[in-house]
Design a protein around this motif. Structure first.
Motif, PDB file in Angstrom:
ATOM      1  N   CYS A 214      98.158  79.524 -43.536  1.00  0.00           N
ATOM      2  CA  CYS A 214      97.254  80.468 -42.847  1.00  0.00           C
ATOM      3  C   CYS A 214      96.750  81.516 -43.853  1.00  0.00           C
ATOM      4  O   CYS A 214      97.543  82.197 -44.495  1.00  0.00           O
ATOM      5  N   ASN A 218      98.747  85.166 -40.235  1.00  0.00           N
ATOM      6  CA  ASN A 218      98.713  85.430 -38.780  1.00  0.00           C
ATOM      7  C   ASN A 218      99.848  84.734 -38.023  1.00  0.00           C
ATOM      8  O   ASN A 218     100.031  84.989 -36.842  1.00  0.00           O
ATOM      9  N   CYS A 232      93.725  86.445 -36.516  1.00  0.00           N
ATOM     10  CA  CYS A 232      93.115  85.116 -36.655  1.00  0.00           C
ATOM     11  C   CYS A 232      91.619  85.242 -36.938  1.00  0.00           C
ATOM     12  O   CYS A 232      90.903  85.981 -36.256  1.00  0.00           O
ATOM     13  N   VAL A 233      91.140  84.489 -37.928  1.00  0.00           N
ATOM     14  CA  VAL A 233      89.700  84.476 -38.229  1.00  0.00           C
ATOM     15  C   VAL A 233      89.067  83.149 -37.794  1.00  0.00           C
ATOM     16  O   VAL A 233      87.938  82.851 -38.137  1.00  0.00           O
ATOM     17  N   CYS A 235      89.672  80.085 -38.700  1.00  0.00           N
ATOM     18  CA  CYS A 235      89.309  79.142 -39.772  1.00  0.00           C
ATOM     19  C   CYS A 235      89.679  77.715 -39.398  1.00  0.00           C
ATOM     20  O   CYS A 235      89.227  76.776 -40.042  1.00  0.00           O
ATOM     21  N   LEU A 236      90.541  77.557 -38.403  1.00  0.00           N
ATOM     22  CA  LEU A 236      90.974  76.260 -37.863  1.00  0.00           C
ATOM     23  C   LEU A 236      91.891  75.480 -38.799  1.00  0.00           C
ATOM     24  O   LEU A 236      92.125  74.288 -38.590  1.00  0.00           O
ATOM     25  N   CYS A 238      95.218  75.857 -39.471  1.00  0.00           N
ATOM     26  CA  CYS A 238      96.506  75.477 -38.872  1.00  0.00           C
ATOM     27  C   CYS A 238      96.289  74.408 -37.806  1.00  0.00           C
ATOM     28  O   CYS A 238      97.025  73.414 -37.739  1.00  0.00           O
TER      29      CYS A 238
HETATM   30  S1  SF4 Z   1      93.033  79.508 -37.271  1.00  0.00           S
HETATM   31 FE1  SF4 Z   1      93.209  80.135 -39.440  1.00  0.00          FE
HETATM   32  S2  SF4 Z   1      93.467  82.369 -39.392  1.00  0.00           S
HETATM   33 FE2  SF4 Z   1      93.839  81.609 -37.296  1.00  0.00          FE
HETATM   34  S3  SF4 Z   1      96.066  81.368 -37.244  1.00  0.00           S
HETATM   35 FE3  SF4 Z   1      95.212  79.363 -37.797  1.00  0.00          FE
HETATM   36  S4  SF4 Z   1      95.227  79.329 -40.047  1.00  0.00           S
HETATM   37 FE4  SF4 Z   1      95.522  81.453 -39.407  1.00  0.00          FE
END
Ligand code: SF4
Ligand SMILES: Cc1cc2nc3c(=O)[nH]c(=O)nc-3n(C[C@H](O)[C@H](O)[C@H](O)COP(=O)(O)O)c2cc1C
Ligand code: SF4
Length: 276
Positions: A214, A218, A232-233, A235-236, A238
């Motif tokens: 991540c 987060n 959370c940004v 970014c998808l 995870c």
């Molecule tokens: S979507 Fe991206 S920023 Fe959000 S928790 Fe998952 S890895 Fe982290």
């Protein structure tokens, strides 16, 4: 030999792929290229890397006709220029990018950079959630076919950089209109979707990968449980990279046939390249 630095943010690998291919192509034009995932850098690193540099490139995915928050934060702390430093901006997109690269160019122009190119590259979509259905990502030969189509365009971009040819996309009324519409909603949409992050405890094998990759720290792990902070940004990363699809983003996302996870560009992609 010209010295070029490429800085990129990539959630699921597409922007990394373009940045890497661009670096290879620029090398053929006798550019000495270094390529950095911005999440691995400290401010002091950037200042040292910019010493004696001839050209700078910034790359990021389109998020609702703007850049992801980590890239906006990076730009805010980016050193001010003396008005002579040239720069190129590129954004990767799935369908509609509006005036993204141009809007981000303006932030850099305010810092004194001379923007020579602002380009968009079509890549596989990574965003297909119950809350936000674009089109399902493909992890098969259709993804490879799209890479094969984009590669010559990246080569053209490298040639423009090497020859100093100006090329700015998205500077027309329709792109500004679409871009403006999307930007109005993107922050709320990211915050709402991020608040829906859950872990399916039955699927989770507590491998720690999501926490490790991540970009915003987060994901927290305590007493054999994963929890999410409010950083959370979207970014998808995870969501896409969990080996058991245990990360859920909204009602229905447990169904991996309906909501397939994007595994990144090409077979060579390994998420570790984004964090090292
Ligand atoms: S979507 Fe991206 S920023 Fe959000 S928790 Fe998952 S890895 Fe982290
Ligand atoms: C939060 C979010 C918003 C997105 N918004 C757009 C968009 O407005 N237009 C578009 O064409 N693609 C959009 N996408 C798709 C990505 O821009 C595209 O798949 C990109 O190539 C992903 O790059 P990455 O793998 O480097 O993260 C969005 C993706 C995410 C995660
Ligand atoms: S990556 Fe998936 S399986 Fe591994 S700890 Fe995170 S949620 Fe659990």
């Amino acid at each position: 030999m010209k010295k070029t630095v490429i800085y990129f943010f990539s959630g699921t690998g597409n922007t990394w792929w373009v940045a890497t291919r661009l670096g290879e192509k620029l090398h053929q034009y006798n550019h000495q290229v270094t390529c950095h995932s911005i999440e691995t850098l400290m401010n002091e690193d950037v200042i040292a890397q910019l010493s004696g540099v001839d050209h700078i490139v910034l790359g990021f995915p389109v998020y609702g006709s703007t850049a992801p928050r980590p890239m906006i934060d990076f730009i805010q702390t980016f050193p001010v220029s003396n008005g002579r430093q040239t720069m190129s901006i590129f954004a990767t997109q799935a369908l509609a990018s509006g005036d993204t690269a141009l809007i981000i160019s303006r932030l850099l122009e305010q810092k004194g950079y001379l923007i020579q190119q602002a380009r968009h590259f079509r890549m596989m979509n990574n965003l297909h959630l119950p809350r936000f259905k674009f089109y399902p990502p493909k992890n098969d030969q259709r993804s490879d076919q799209l890479l094969a189509k984009t590669l010559p365009r990246v080569a053209g971009f490298a040639q423009e950089i090497a020859t100093g040819k100006k090329h700015i996309t998205g500077n027309n009324p329709l792109s500004h209109f679409l871009g403006g519409l999307q930007r109005r909603h993107i922050d709320t949409m990211i915050d709402k979707a991020g608040a829906e992050l859950r872990v399916d405890a039955k699927r989770c094998i507590l491998c720690g990968k999501c926490q490790r990759i991540c970009p915003t720290g987060n994901i927290l792990h305590s007493q054999d449980q994963l929890t999410f902070a409010n950083k959370c940004v979207l970014c998808l990363r995870c969501y896409s990279q969990c080996p058991t699809a245990a990360i859920l983003l909204g009602e229905g996302s447990a169904d991996v046939h309906k909501y397939p996870r994007y595994k990144g560009p090409g077979k060579e992609f390994n998420v570790d390249v984004l964090i090292k």
